[in-house]
Design a protein around this motif. Structure first.
Motif, mmCIF file in Angstrom:
data_model
loop_
_atom_site.group_PDB
_atom_site.id
_atom_site.type_symbol
_atom_site.label_atom_id
_atom_site.label_comp_id
_atom_site.label_asym_id
_atom_site.label_seq_id
_atom_site.Cartn_x
_atom_site.Cartn_y
_atom_site.Cartn_z
ATOM 1 N N ASN A 15 0.807 -1.229 0.000
ATOM 2 C CA ASN A 15 0.000 0.000 0.000
ATOM 3 C C ASN A 15 0.836 1.274 0.000
ATOM 4 O O ASN A 15 0.429 2.289 -0.568
ATOM 5 C CB ASN A 15 -0.914 0.041 1.234
ATOM 6 C CG ASN A 15 -2.156 -0.808 1.072
ATOM 7 O OD1 ASN A 15 -2.502 -1.213 -0.030
ATOM 8 N ND2 ASN A 15 -2.813 -1.101 2.187
ATOM 9 N N VAL A 181 2.451 9.268 10.116
ATOM 10 C CA VAL A 181 1.643 10.460 10.377
ATOM 11 C C VAL A 181 0.178 10.064 10.244
ATOM 12 O O VAL A 181 -0.147 9.040 9.663
ATOM 13 C CB VAL A 181 1.964 11.607 9.381
ATOM 14 C CG1 VAL A 181 3.401 12.070 9.529
ATOM 15 C CG2 VAL A 181 1.682 11.190 7.935
ATOM 16 N N GLY A 182 -0.704 10.889 10.771
ATOM 17 C CA GLY A 182 -2.135 10.610 10.656
ATOM 18 C C GLY A 182 -2.670 9.931 11.884
ATOM 19 O O GLY A 182 -2.057 9.961 12.956
ATOM 20 N N SER A 183 -3.818 9.271 11.722
ATOM 21 C CA SER A 183 -4.570 8.830 12.901
ATOM 22 C C SER A 183 -3.880 7.735 13.683
ATOM 23 O O SER A 183 -4.050 7.641 14.889
ATOM 24 C CB SER A 183 -5.960 8.363 12.488
ATOM 25 O OG SER A 183 -5.862 7.226 11.669
ATOM 26 N N GLU A 184 -3.076 6.886 12.999
ATOM 27 C CA GLU A 184 -2.441 5.803 13.750
ATOM 28 C C GLU A 184 -1.437 6.367 14.744
ATOM 29 O O GLU A 184 -1.301 5.883 15.857
ATOM 30 C CB GLU A 184 -1.747 4.815 12.811
ATOM 31 C CG GLU A 184 -1.305 3.554 13.521
ATOM 32 C CD GLU A 184 -1.107 2.408 12.538
ATOM 33 O OE1 GLU A 184 -0.684 1.342 12.987
ATOM 34 O OE2 GLU A 184 -1.372 2.583 11.330
ATOM 35 N N HIS B 168 0.021 5.601 1.964
ATOM 36 C CA HIS B 168 -0.985 4.989 2.832
ATOM 37 C C HIS B 168 -0.496 3.692 3.473
ATOM 38 O O HIS B 168 0.134 2.863 2.821
ATOM 39 C CB HIS B 168 -2.259 4.700 2.034
ATOM 40 C CG HIS B 168 -3.395 4.270 2.894
ATOM 41 N ND1 HIS B 168 -4.102 3.124 2.680
ATOM 42 C CD2 HIS B 168 -3.926 4.837 3.999
ATOM 43 C CE1 HIS B 168 -5.034 3.000 3.610
ATOM 44 N NE2 HIS B 168 -4.955 4.024 4.423
ATOM 45 N N VAL B 169 -0.797 3.520 4.737
ATOM 46 C CA VAL B 169 -0.499 2.270 5.444
ATOM 47 C C VAL B 169 -1.807 1.505 5.590
ATOM 48 O O VAL B 169 -2.028 0.491 4.921
ATOM 49 C CB VAL B 169 0.109 2.541 6.839
ATOM 50 C CG1 VAL B 169 0.531 1.227 7.488
ATOM 51 C CG2 VAL B 169 1.285 3.489 6.739
ATOM 52 N N ALA B 170 -2.702 1.997 6.423
ATOM 53 C CA ALA B 170 -4.012 1.391 6.655
ATOM 54 C C ALA B 170 -4.733 2.279 7.644
ATOM 55 O O ALA B 170 -4.092 2.955 8.474
ATOM 56 C CB ALA B 170 -3.861 -0.030 7.229
ATOM 57 N N ALA B 173 -3.627 5.897 8.732
ATOM 58 C CA ALA B 173 -2.202 6.095 8.990
ATOM 59 C C ALA B 173 -1.451 6.154 7.659
ATOM 60 O O ALA B 173 -1.777 5.433 6.714
ATOM 61 C CB ALA B 173 -1.646 4.962 9.836
ATOM 62 N N PHE B 174 -0.460 7.014 7.616
ATOM 63 C CA PHE B 174 0.365 7.178 6.424
ATOM 64 C C PHE B 174 1.823 7.243 6.862
ATOM 65 O O PHE B 174 2.120 7.636 7.978
ATOM 66 C CB PHE B 174 0.020 8.493 5.715
ATOM 67 C CG PHE B 174 -1.410 8.594 5.256
ATOM 68 C CD1 PHE B 174 -1.770 8.229 3.972
ATOM 69 C CD2 PHE B 174 -2.402 9.054 6.114
ATOM 70 C CE1 PHE B 174 -3.094 8.308 3.544
ATOM 71 C CE2 PHE B 174 -3.720 9.144 5.703
ATOM 72 C CZ PHE B 174 -4.069 8.761 4.414
#
Lengths: 189, 189
Positions: A15, A181-184, B168-170, B173-174
């Motif tokens: 991904n 970065v981001g929500s995780e 993108h990871v999942a 999250a990126f």
């Protein structure tokens, strides 16, 4: 340690768009090349799409065997990734030339490159007209593996720079996979 | 400042595998969605391949107009990238909902998202059987643009984390595009 990745998680290995080593084998001869134009195509069963240019030795081996593997090289392997992308396996054994050790695929008869972060064993889904017109191959992922130092429980967990995956820029330069970065990140915080 | 990227360099915007925002427009209605399964397919003329799932509003607009744009969001836009990937434009105007400002494409009638690192305007190359069986679209890049703070003279030149592209990871999250490794680093040193 190398762990099996459940097929339902296989696309998670791709991904983020890493550059890969494509390995192949037919009639006793194997090869390895670098490829940036590779992506996931479907979740279930997991499929991938990969550009494999006409005239390459890899193309010849993949057309003969109907299989290939995607190996995700690390930052420590950036130099060798560039090197195997710049010479043809028709003239030389690139594994021997660049000191790449391998282990056998579990499901397809293709060597996998030791030291990589993850591996996807793939069986070609024949689409001859697309292959001829776009140099594009579709394949089903039939087995997936990862180094549990960087991928476990369905998630990438990168630490040291040297163990991160890489993303081709141009001419031997790559970006390392960077910080999350981001929500995780927020969830982990 | 936004600069035009020569079409011969257009694939360099995608080689490193960034996640993109796909924008589309037909009959006066526009939409935006996130996509990680996008890659370069050819150099000259530059082409891309993108998975656009059946049933999405983007798919409907792209099939009607024969065009879309790929917008490369930055780390600063990771949250909104996840948000527009998690809702359908059929129910709401995602540009208005998420405060995404746009400017018009130069060559295709598709809005481009302000604040992105780069943009590729694309015209679909019809491959109906591949579209139906794999949800896969091929398109020719007919114009390309970049923010010269991060891409100039045919090269990415990332600085601050907030301005980097994302992968993108999942689940929201990126990874940020990380540091440069390999021969270009050595050449710059």
């Amino acid at each position: 340690m190398r762990i099996q990745v459940p097929l339902r998680h296989a696309t998670r290995l791709l991904n983020h768009g890493p550059t890969v080593l494509v390995t192949s084998k037919a009639e006793g001869r194997a090869n390895v090349m670098a490829a940036a134009w590779v992506m996931a195509l479907d979740f279930d069963p997991p499929k991938v799409a990969a550009v494999i240019a006409e005239g390459t030795y890899t193309r010849e081996l993949v057309e003969r065997s109907g299989a290939f593997a995607l190996n995700l090289p690390t930052v420590a392997m950036a130099g060798v990734t560039h090197a195997v992308g710049s010479a043809s396996g028709r003239e030389e054994d690139k594994f021997a030339r660049h000191g790449l050790a391998t282990f056998p695929g579990s499901t397809v008869d293709v060597p996998l490159v030791l030291g990589c972060a993850a591996w996807l064993e793939c069986r070609v889904v024949p689409e001859p007209s697309i292959r001829e017109r776009y140099d594009l191959f579709f394949a089903e992922v039939v087995a997936a593996w990862a180094d549990d130092a960087v991928f476990s429980a369905g998630r990438w967990r990168f630490g040291d720079l040297a163990t991160r995956t890489i993303h081709h820029v141009a001419g031997g330069a790559f970006f390392a996979t960077g910080e999350i970065v981001g929500s995780e990140r927020r969830r982990d915080a």
